[in-house]
Write a protein that holds these residues in place. Structure first.
Motif, PDB file in Angstrom:
ATOM      1  N   PRO A  14      23.459   5.898  -3.100  1.00  0.00           N
ATOM      2  CA  PRO A  14      22.841   6.403  -1.860  1.00  0.00           C
ATOM      3  C   PRO A  14      21.427   6.941  -2.083  1.00  0.00           C
ATOM      4  CG  PRO A  14      25.080   7.225  -2.091  1.00  0.00           C
ATOM      5  CD  PRO A  14      24.734   6.565  -3.378  1.00  0.00           C
ATOM      6  N   ALA A  15      21.198   7.587  -3.236  1.00  0.00           N
ATOM      7  CA  ALA A  15      19.858   8.122  -3.524  1.00  0.00           C
ATOM      8  C   ALA A  15      18.836   6.993  -3.631  1.00  0.00           C
ATOM      9  CB  ALA A  15      19.886   8.939  -4.811  1.00  0.00           C
ATOM     10  N   LEU A  16      19.211   5.918  -4.336  1.00  0.00           N
ATOM     11  CA  LEU A  16      18.293   4.781  -4.477  1.00  0.00           C
ATOM     12  C   LEU A  16      18.087   4.076  -3.131  1.00  0.00           C
ATOM     13  CD1 LEU A  16      19.545   3.316  -7.875  1.00  0.00           C
ATOM     14  CD2 LEU A  16      17.482   4.652  -7.440  1.00  0.00           C
ATOM     15  N   PHE A  17      19.151   4.028  -2.324  1.00  0.00           N
ATOM     16  CA  PHE A  17      19.014   3.448  -0.977  1.00  0.00           C
ATOM     17  C   PHE A  17      18.013   4.265  -0.158  1.00  0.00           C
ATOM     18  CE2 PHE A  17      20.420   3.542   3.495  1.00  0.00           C
ATOM     19  CZ  PHE A  17      20.202   2.206   3.814  1.00  0.00           C
ATOM     20  N   GLY A  18      18.099   5.597  -0.256  1.00  0.00           N
ATOM     21  CA  GLY A  18      17.144   6.459   0.448  1.00  0.00           C
ATOM     22  C   GLY A  18      15.721   6.231  -0.039  1.00  0.00           C
ATOM     23  N   VAL A  19      15.548   5.989  -1.344  1.00  0.00           N
ATOM     24  CA  VAL A  19      14.208   5.720  -1.894  1.00  0.00           C
ATOM     25  C   VAL A  19      13.634   4.444  -1.289  1.00  0.00           C
ATOM     26  CG1 VAL A  19      12.975   5.063  -4.002  1.00  0.00           C
ATOM     27  CG2 VAL A  19      14.585   6.962  -4.050  1.00  0.00           C
ATOM     28  N   THR A  20      14.464   3.399  -1.213  1.00  0.00           N
ATOM     29  CA  THR A  20      13.962   2.133  -0.642  1.00  0.00           C
ATOM     30  C   THR A  20      13.560   2.320   0.820  1.00  0.00           C
ATOM     31  OG1 THR A  20      16.169   1.404   0.060  1.00  0.00           O
ATOM     32  CG2 THR A  20      15.459   0.807  -2.165  1.00  0.00           C
ATOM     33  N   LEU A  21      14.380   3.071   1.566  1.00  0.00           N
ATOM     34  CA  LEU A  21      14.102   3.284   2.993  1.00  0.00           C
ATOM     35  C   LEU A  21      12.803   4.062   3.171  1.00  0.00           C
ATOM     36  CD1 LEU A  21      15.661   2.518   5.561  1.00  0.00           C
ATOM     37  CD2 LEU A  21      16.641   4.804   5.564  1.00  0.00           C
ATOM     38  N   LEU A  22      12.638   5.105   2.352  1.00  0.00           N
ATOM     39  CA  LEU A  22      11.459   5.963   2.473  1.00  0.00           C
ATOM     40  C   LEU A  22      10.185   5.210   2.089  1.00  0.00           C
ATOM     41  CD1 LEU A  22      10.791   8.947   3.106  1.00  0.00           C
ATOM     42  CD2 LEU A  22      10.897   9.400   0.667  1.00  0.00           C
ATOM     43  N   VAL A  23      10.227   4.525   0.952  1.00  0.00           N
ATOM     44  CA  VAL A  23       9.032   3.808   0.488  1.00  0.00           C
ATOM     45  C   VAL A  23       8.680   2.680   1.443  1.00  0.00           C
ATOM     46  CG1 VAL A  23       8.104   2.388  -1.382  1.00  0.00           C
ATOM     47  CG2 VAL A  23       9.472   4.398  -1.909  1.00  0.00           C
ATOM     48  N   PHE A  24       9.695   1.942   1.900  1.00  0.00           N
ATOM     49  CA  PHE A  24       9.453   0.832   2.814  1.00  0.00           C
ATOM     50  C   PHE A  24       8.787   1.330   4.106  1.00  0.00           C
ATOM     51  CE2 PHE A  24      10.394  -2.650   5.653  1.00  0.00           C
ATOM     52  CZ  PHE A  24      10.339  -3.760   4.830  1.00  0.00           C
ATOM     53  N   GLY A  25       9.304   2.451   4.646  1.00  0.00           N
ATOM     54  CA  GLY A  25       8.753   2.986   5.892  1.00  0.00           C
ATOM     55  C   GLY A  25       7.332   3.506   5.716  1.00  0.00           C
ATOM     56  N   ILE A  26       7.090   4.257   4.613  1.00  0.00           N
ATOM     57  CA  ILE A  26       5.758   4.832   4.395  1.00  0.00           C
ATOM     58  C   ILE A  26       4.710   3.743   4.205  1.00  0.00           C
ATOM     59  CG2 ILE A  26       4.374   6.153   2.751  1.00  0.00           C
ATOM     60  CD1 ILE A  26       6.767   7.978   2.347  1.00  0.00           C
ATOM     61  N   LEU A  27       5.059   2.695   3.461  1.00  0.00           N
ATOM     62  CA  LEU A  27       4.090   1.618   3.216  1.00  0.00           C
ATOM     63  C   LEU A  27       3.707   0.915   4.517  1.00  0.00           C
ATOM     64  CD1 LEU A  27       5.413  -0.009  -0.095  1.00  0.00           C
ATOM     65  CD2 LEU A  27       3.289   1.238   0.232  1.00  0.00           C
ATOM     66  N   ARG A  28       4.675   0.769   5.413  1.00  0.00           N
ATOM     67  CA  ARG A  28       4.364   0.085   6.691  1.00  0.00           C
ATOM     68  C   ARG A  28       3.518   0.953   7.603  1.00  0.00           C
ATOM     69  NH1 ARG A  28       6.807  -2.951   3.134  1.00  0.00           N
ATOM     70  NH2 ARG A  28       7.238  -5.045   3.911  1.00  0.00           N
ATOM     71  N   MET A  29       3.471   2.261   7.343  1.00  0.00           N
ATOM     72  CA  MET A  29       2.652   3.152   8.170  1.00  0.00           C
ATOM     73  C   MET A  29       1.220   3.253   7.654  1.00  0.00           C
ATOM     74  SD  MET A  29       5.102   6.294   9.342  1.00  0.00           S
ATOM     75  CE  MET A  29       5.719   6.715   7.724  1.00  0.00           C
ATOM     76  N   LEU A  30       0.970   2.747   6.430  1.00  0.00           N
ATOM     77  CA  LEU A  30      -0.383   2.816   5.885  1.00  0.00           C
ATOM     78  C   LEU A  30      -1.316   1.905   6.679  1.00  0.00           C
ATOM     79  CD1 LEU A  30       0.287   2.699   2.026  1.00  0.00           C
ATOM     80  CD2 LEU A  30      -0.394   4.666   3.391  1.00  0.00           C
ATOM     81  N   PRO A  31      -2.574   2.314   6.841  1.00  0.00           N
ATOM     82  CA  PRO A  31      -3.535   1.431   7.524  1.00  0.00           C
ATOM     83  C   PRO A  31      -3.867   0.219   6.661  1.00  0.00           C
ATOM     84  CG  PRO A  31      -4.631   3.386   6.640  1.00  0.00           C
ATOM     85  CD  PRO A  31      -3.161   3.604   6.447  1.00  0.00           C
ATOM     86  N   GLY A  32      -4.293  -0.867   7.292  1.00  0.00           N
ATOM     87  CA  GLY A  32      -4.660  -2.069   6.546  1.00  0.00           C
ATOM     88  C   GLY A  32      -3.639  -3.174   6.729  1.00  0.00           C
ATOM     89  N   ASP A  33      -4.092  -4.405   6.569  1.00  0.00           N
ATOM     90  CA  ASP A  33      -3.242  -5.583   6.775  1.00  0.00           C
ATOM     91  C   ASP A  33      -3.203  -6.386   5.480  1.00  0.00           C
ATOM     92  OD1 ASP A  33      -1.903  -7.798   7.557  1.00  0.00           O
ATOM     93  OD2 ASP A  33      -3.282  -8.369   9.165  1.00  0.00           O
ATOM     94  N   PRO A  34      -2.010  -6.525   4.847  1.00  0.00           N
ATOM     95  CA  PRO A  34      -1.926  -7.317   3.615  1.00  0.00           C
ATOM     96  C   PRO A  34      -2.365  -8.763   3.812  1.00  0.00           C
ATOM     97  CG  PRO A  34       0.109  -6.102   3.998  1.00  0.00           C
ATOM     98  CD  PRO A  34      -0.720  -5.948   5.219  1.00  0.00           C
ATOM     99  N   ALA A  35      -2.064  -9.326   4.981  1.00  0.00           N
ATOM    100  CA  ALA A  35      -2.454 -10.715   5.237  1.00  0.00           C
ATOM    101  C   ALA A  35      -3.974 -10.843   5.263  1.00  0.00           C
ATOM    102  CB  ALA A  35      -1.857 -11.181   6.564  1.00  0.00           C
ATOM    103  N   GLN A  36      -4.643  -9.873   5.886  1.00  0.00           N
ATOM    104  CA  GLN A  36      -6.107  -9.889   5.928  1.00  0.00           C
ATOM    105  C   GLN A  36      -6.680  -9.722   4.527  1.00  0.00           C
ATOM    106  OE1 GLN A  36      -8.333  -9.986   9.013  1.00  0.00           O
ATOM    107  NE2 GLN A  36      -9.485 -10.683   7.222  1.00  0.00           N
ATOM    108  N   ALA A  37      -6.061  -8.805   3.735  1.00  0.00           N
ATOM    109  CA  ALA A  37      -6.536  -8.578   2.369  1.00  0.00           C
ATOM    110  C   ALA A  37      -6.368  -9.822   1.508  1.00  0.00           C
ATOM    111  CB  ALA A  37      -5.772  -7.407   1.747  1.00  0.00           C
ATOM    112  N   MET A  38      -5.272 -10.552   1.712  1.00  0.00           N
ATOM    113  CA  MET A  38      -5.018 -11.750   0.918  1.00  0.00           C
ATOM    114  C   MET A  38      -5.911 -12.912   1.376  1.00  0.00           C
ATOM    115  SD  MET A  38      -1.369 -13.632   0.293  1.00  0.00           S
ATOM    116  CE  MET A  38      -1.237 -15.031  -0.824  1.00  0.00           C
ATOM    117  N   ALA A  39      -6.135 -13.008   2.706  1.00  0.00           N
ATOM    118  CA  ALA A  39      -6.929 -14.125   3.231  1.00  0.00           C
ATOM    119  C   ALA A  39      -8.414 -13.953   2.959  1.00  0.00           C
ATOM    120  CB  ALA A  39      -6.674 -14.255   4.733  1.00  0.00           C
ATOM    121  N   GLY A  40      -8.848 -12.700   2.843  1.00  0.00           N
ATOM    122  CA  GLY A  40     -10.280 -12.462   2.630  1.00  0.00           C
ATOM    123  C   GLY A  40     -10.948 -11.911   3.870  1.00  0.00           C
TER     124      GLY A  40
END
Length: 306
Positions: A14-40
């Motif tokens: 359960p602790a590791l599951f909580g880590v995945t949920l927290l990290v996944f959510g925080i990363l999606r709230m960060l500004p910026g678009d990975p697709a834009q960064a990859m495309a240039g």
């Protein structure tokens, strides 16, 4: 003991599951678009949208999380958006340098911290005690980033005794490991001193002295052994702090570890690598805490694992 280990590993899920949920959510709230960064920067909107579809970023966040968890259950941490290399391979190649730096720092902090703490407790309110505890206070207060830059400026730039950055050979390990261990040495030393002072006032220590045992044997075999359990707990917790502190230290000294990989991946919006790196570090922290709990039985044989 086997049942105890299995139960602890099951409780870690359960602790590791909580880590995945927290990290996944925080990363999606960060500004910026990975697709834009990859495309240039100069890519057209159509091409960016195509890259976003290829990365699966055009689907709802719960669908993306479901895909991540499904891959995780298969042992697949995903593929790096930035390099196209499997995340497990990227993280594993950086994990060894990070563990090397962290374990050397932990060993340094343990030896120095316990040694200084014991001597301070044996000679309380002496010059050594005042100097060492004042130095420990400075070590606790100094930011890792600032301390690393100061050590690099003094020993690498001014005196030219040690290399400034990079990995390879013991000489390159000195400055980053000292920087990373500084706060842990200070904390373990202060904690050891207070614990030893408390233990040395106990009746069994006075009895050992009354029997005529040498001070060295009384301190090492009676006082320190009984003071070790809380000290081992602090050392285990410091391992997690050293792992997290390695992010700054690796960045300052260009150490090719997981911490530096995470900084590079966050800058590039490389979500899979950051998720995989955090999950691996969290798993390492859980396993080490389990190891610390098992060490209690070696330090004090009266402890039973039910």
């Amino acid at each position: 003991m086997i049942q105890y280990v299995v139960r602890r590993l099951l409780l870690a899920i359960p602790a590791l599951f909580g880590v995945t949920l927290l990290v996944f959510g925080i990363l999606r709230m960060l500004p910026g678009d990975p697709a834009q960064a990859m495309a240039g920067v100069h890519a057209t909107e159509e091409f960016v949208a195509q890259v976003r579809r290829q990365l699966g970023l055009d689907t709802p966040i719960y669908v993306q999380y479901g895909r991540f968890m499904a891959g995780l259950l298969r042992g697949d941490l995903g593929t790096s958006i930035r390099t196209g290399v499997p995340v497990s391979r990227e993280v594993w190649s950086r994990l060894i340098p990070t563990l090397e730096l962290t374990l050397v720092s932990l060993a340094l902090a343990t030896l120095l911290g316990i040694g200084v703490g014991v001597v301070s407790a044996v000679k309380p309110y002496s010059i050594f005690d005042y100097v060492s505890m004042s130095a420990a206070l400075v070590g606790l207060s100094a930011p890792v980033f600032w301390l690393g830059l100061m050590l690099m400026l003094l020993f690498a730039v001014q005196l030219r005794w040690l290399p400034a950055a990079g990995r390879g050979g013991l000489a390159r390990l000195v400055l980053p490991s000292v920087t990373l261990a500084a706060s842990s040495v200070a904390l373990i030393a202060r904690f050891t001193r207070s614990t030893m002072l408390e233990v040395m006032g106990q009746d069994y220590v006075n009895t050992a002295r009354a029997k005529g045992l040498p001070d060295r044997k009384v301190i090492l075999h009676h006082a320190l052994r009984n003071a070790l359990i809380p000290i081992v707990t602090v050392i285990g917790l410091r391992f997690g702090a050293l792992l997290s502190g390695a992010v700054l230290t690796e960045t300052v000294f260009a150490w090719p570890g997981v911490g530096r990989l995470m900084v590079e991946s966050i800058s590039a919006r490389d979500y899979p690598v950051v998720q995989g790196a955090v999950l691996v570090l969290a798993l390492a922290f859980v396993l080490l805490n389990l190891l610390v709990d098992l060490l209690y039985g070696l330090v004090n044989p009266r402890i039973q694992y039910d």
